[in-house]
Each structure stands twice: as C-alpha cells, then as structure tokens.
Design a protein around this motif. Structure first.
Motif, short mmCIF file in Angstrom:
data_model
loop_
_atom_site.label_atom_id
_atom_site.label_comp_id
_atom_site.label_asym_id
_atom_site.label_seq_id
_atom_site.Cartn_x
_atom_site.Cartn_y
_atom_site.Cartn_z
N VAL A 171 4.14 5.60 7.54
CA VAL A 171 5.44 5.39 8.19
C VAL A 171 6.59 5.94 7.35
N VAL A 172 6.50 5.86 6.03
CA VAL A 172 7.59 6.37 5.20
C VAL A 172 7.76 7.88 5.34
N LYS A 173 6.77 8.56 5.86
CA LYS A 173 6.85 10.01 6.03
C LYS A 173 7.56 10.42 7.32
N LEU A 174 7.79 9.46 8.21
CA LEU A 174 8.38 9.79 9.51
C LEU A 174 9.90 9.96 9.37
N PRO A 175 10.42 11.10 9.80
CA PRO A 175 11.80 11.46 9.46
C PRO A 175 12.90 10.63 10.09
N LYS A 176 12.66 10.06 11.25
CA LYS A 176 13.73 9.32 11.92
C LYS A 176 13.56 7.80 11.84
N LEU A 177 12.69 7.38 10.92
CA LEU A 177 12.53 5.94 10.66
C LEU A 177 12.90 5.64 9.21
N LYS A 178 13.37 4.43 9.00
CA LYS A 178 13.62 3.93 7.64
C LYS A 178 12.81 2.64 7.48
N LEU B 172 16.05 4.83 12.37
CA LEU B 172 15.84 3.49 12.90
C LEU B 172 15.22 2.60 11.83
N ASN B 173 15.83 1.45 11.58
CA ASN B 173 15.28 0.49 10.60
C ASN B 173 14.03 -0.16 11.17
N ILE B 174 12.97 -0.15 10.38
CA ILE B 174 11.66 -0.61 10.85
C ILE B 174 11.08 -1.68 9.93
N CYS B 175 10.50 -2.71 10.54
CA CYS B 175 9.63 -3.66 9.83
C CYS B 175 8.24 -3.58 10.43
N GLN C 228 3.92 -11.51 -1.92
CA GLN C 228 3.21 -10.98 -3.08
C GLN C 228 2.48 -9.68 -2.75
N ALA C 229 1.95 -9.58 -1.54
CA ALA C 229 1.26 -8.36 -1.12
C ALA C 229 2.23 -7.18 -1.07
N VAL C 230 3.44 -7.41 -0.58
CA VAL C 230 4.44 -6.35 -0.54
C VAL C 230 4.88 -5.98 -1.96
N ALA C 231 5.05 -6.98 -2.81
CA ALA C 231 5.46 -6.70 -4.19
C ALA C 231 4.45 -5.80 -4.89
N LYS C 232 3.17 -6.00 -4.61
CA LYS C 232 2.11 -5.20 -5.25
C LYS C 232 2.14 -3.74 -4.82
N LEU C 233 2.76 -3.45 -3.67
CA LEU C 233 2.84 -2.07 -3.21
C LEU C 233 3.76 -1.22 -4.08
N GLY C 234 4.67 -1.89 -4.78
CA GLY C 234 5.57 -1.17 -5.68
C GLY C 234 6.53 -0.23 -4.97
N ARG C 235 6.98 -0.62 -3.80
CA ARG C 235 7.90 0.22 -3.03
C ARG C 235 9.27 -0.46 -2.98
N SER D 256 1.53 -0.27 14.62
CA SER D 256 0.58 0.84 14.67
C SER D 256 1.31 2.13 14.33
N LEU D 257 0.55 3.09 13.82
CA LEU D 257 1.12 4.41 13.52
C LEU D 257 1.54 5.11 14.81
N LYS D 258 0.80 4.91 15.88
CA LYS D 258 1.15 5.52 17.16
C LYS D 258 2.55 5.12 17.61
N ILE D 259 2.83 3.83 17.55
CA ILE D 259 4.15 3.33 17.96
C ILE D 259 5.22 3.87 17.02
N ALA D 260 4.94 3.86 15.73
CA ALA D 260 5.92 4.35 14.76
C ALA D 260 6.24 5.82 15.00
#
Length: 230
Positions: A148-155, A119-122, A181-188, A101-105
């Motif tokens: 989540v990619v916008k949060l400064p202390k998470l990777k 902090l490395n995040i999955c 395949q779903a992750v690959a489509k995100l292009g990140r 969830s975004l709240k936890i992140a």
C-alpha cells in the motif's frame, strides 16, 4: 441531553483518559460516527466545534455531504468497502479506515482525482478473528503495508480495529495492546494513526495508544436503521 451537552461530556471523558494513561493532551481525536443520523444532527455537532465525521453507508454519506457542503468537514469512511463503491469513496472522502485488501487499495489510488491530495488510509485488522467482521489478520499486515505504501494516491496512516465486545477493562485492553505492538514492530514511522475505541471501550483504547476514537451512540443517541441508504 442535547448534542452539544453530549459532545462536551465525551470530550471531557477523552481528556480525563489522556491524563489517566499518560497520553499527550489533545492526542486523541474524536470521530463522530453519524450513520443513520440526519444532516441536522451533524450540523448541531459542527456548530459545537466537531469537524471530523465518520460514515458507514456511502449513499447516505453522499447525501449529507451535499446538504452540508458549506461546512468545512473532514469526512471519514469506516464501513465495509465494495469494489463498485471505490470511485465515490476516492472522490468524496478524506479518510478511509476500512481497507482490507490490496485490490481495494489499488482501486482507491487509481480512482483518486488528480487535484486532490493523497487519500488517508487505515488498514482494518480483524484482531479478534471474528468470522462476521471484515479485516486482515495480523500475519497479513506487514505485506499489505509494503504494497500500500507504494500506491501514489494513497497515504498509509495506520490501522483500524473493532475487537469482539468485552465488559472487563483488562480484556478490552488486550487486543489493542497486541495490535499496537504489532505496528510498532513494523518500524514504519508513517504509521501514526490507531483508529480504535468506541463508546463501550473508549478508556481501554486510549490506554493502549488509540489516536482516533469512533463515537456514535453516546453522541447522537440510538440509531434508526429503517430505510437507511447503503
């Protein structure tokens, strides 16, 4: 069989699967899942070269971290996350695999001490849509990544999944293939981590792109949940 012998056997299985499915040698990390196991067992694995350990229960993990403070261990949290535990997770772990969830992140980012690296995040995806399991849906994945990619202390590193158990090899592969395949489509390109595969479906996970396999019982033996600290 000793922990050292089991560790050697598991590493061999991983290497053989990498070879069988045209994966780069050494591209799959073994995460030793040590929940309910004493610090002595982790020390034995460490002395045989294991450096990455995964824990499900915060209080239990903190006790082991204190006992093994002299060891250069990379600590991964892989259990469900409650809001009241985010500060300790942000302070004492290198990786958290189970963000759903975004709240936890946001809490993890806000509470990550300034002197520590991000902090490395999955993000945990409930790939089999099981009511009993945590995780976001595949449809929710793109938007949560964006936030989540916008949060400064998470990777943000990738995704974690625990599909419904299957005995058939091809059925084991399907959810992992779908998620990959779903992750690959995100292009990140920063999403380089696929935390999936356990003792029962290790080969299927590696066949479909896993970069971290989480192995507990095959390494440490059956778990004892009596008196566990959550």
């Amino acid at each position: 069989m000793t922990i050292t012998q089991r560790l050697k056997q598991i590493r061999s299985q991983i290497s053989n699967a990498e070879l069988a499915f045209n994966r780069q040698p050494g591209s799959v990390l073994l995460l030793a899942v040590s929940k309910t196991k004493p610090a002595e067992d982790l020390a034995a694995a460490y002395q045989s070269g294991q450096r990455h350990f995964g824990e499900n229960y915060l209080q239990e993990a903190l006790g082991k971290q204190q006992a093994l403070g002299a060891y250069d261990i990379t600590w991964h949290f892989i259990g469900p996350i409650q809001s009241n535990k985010t500060k300790a997770l942000a302070t004492h772990f290198d990786w958290v695999h189970s963000v759903d969830s975004l709240k936890i992140a946001r809490r993890l980012s806000d509470q990550r001490p300034a002197h520590l690296p991000p902090l490395n995040i999955c993000l945990q995806v409930n790939i089999s849509d099981e009511q009993s399991k945590s995780g976001i849906t595949l449809d929710e994945l793109p938007e949560l990544c964006e936030q989540v990619v916008k949060l400064p202390k998470l990777k943000l590193r990738g995704v974690m999944a625990i599909p419904a158990p299957q005995d058939d090899f091809e059925r084991q592969r399907r959810p992992y293939k779908t998620l990959y395949q779903a992750v690959a489509k995100l292009g990140r390109p920063e999403l380089d981590t696929f935390s999936f595969g356990m003792t029962g479906d290790l080969q299927a996970a590696i066949a479909e792109g896993s970069t971290i396999v989480r192995i507990g019982t095959a390494l440490f033996g059956e778990r004892n949940y009596a008196g566990k600290l959550v």
